[in-house]
Design a protein around this motif. Sequence first.
Motif, PDB file in Angstrom:
ATOM      1  N   GLY A  12       0.812  -1.205   0.000  1.00 40.38           N
ATOM      2  CA  GLY A  12       0.000   0.000   0.000  1.00 40.38           C
ATOM      3  C   GLY A  12       0.847   1.257   0.000  1.00 40.38           C
ATOM      4  N   GLY A  16       0.838   3.835  -2.958  1.00 38.57           N
ATOM      5  CA  GLY A  16       0.431   5.179  -2.567  1.00 38.57           C
ATOM      6  C   GLY A  16       1.319   6.270  -3.126  1.00 38.57           C
ATOM      7  N   SER A  31      -4.094   1.570  -7.541  1.00 47.06           N
ATOM      8  CA  SER A  31      -3.988   1.010  -6.190  1.00 47.06           C
ATOM      9  C   SER A  31      -5.055  -0.056  -5.942  1.00 47.06           C
ATOM     10  N   ASN A  93      -1.465   3.222   2.111  1.00 44.24           N
ATOM     11  CA  ASN A  93      -1.900   4.226   1.137  1.00 44.24           C
ATOM     12  C   ASN A  93      -2.193   5.567   1.788  1.00 44.24           C
TER      13      ASN A  93
END
Length: 232
Positions: A12, A16, A31, A93
């Motif tokens: 993530g 991100g 994502s 993220n």
Amino acid sequence: SGLAVLMAWLLGLMVGLISLSGNTQGWIVASLSALLFILVLILLQSLAGMLMDPTDVRVLAPHPVPDRTLFAVRLVQVFAYLTLQSAGFLAGNLMIAWIKNPVVPVLLLYPFFVLVATVTALGAVALLVAGLLRLVGPGQFQRVVLWTQVIVGGAVAASVQILPRLVGKERLLGIWETDSAWKFLWPPFAYAEVFASASGAGEAGLLALAVTLLVPLGALLLTLRLASRHYV
């Protein structure tokens, strides 16, 4: 389990970084596509057996427990495991995404999209497994699922490497920019349109909203309907 969550967090965090480019919709698509790929691989390679555990039948067969109730309980157990992976991915993220993107939509909508993607992945794989069982029967089920795991897992891994080269970046960009409803066959495109509408950068059509909300619900409901009495 802890290591798996950490790996999801790292993934993530890396995905991100795309959000720093300022292309919010591109980050949403990339994502959540990565999340769907990872969840499908986890479900196919590790958790298909958990959905179809023959021990449950031997223990519960003498009792009046409906087969769909047992299947629903299994789905909840698998969903709880997937939620841990998705939570790690989400945390990675969000550590970066808020820097160059609208903060309120990121904090409110992106977690919702992660949840919807998780339910979609679970529903899709559970639907595939339940459908295979209904098609081939309990006798050949384990063998068919094994080959399905190999084929689908290999296809997902290969598509990440081959698809951009085979189709080309310009073609992929054209798919992204087109108004065709076909692109919503891949749910992250619908998520991106809904996000753009919520942040004032566009207007989400009814189809995008329907894909976002109804696809995961429909997949799970159809899965439960397909589940036969001898699904395990």
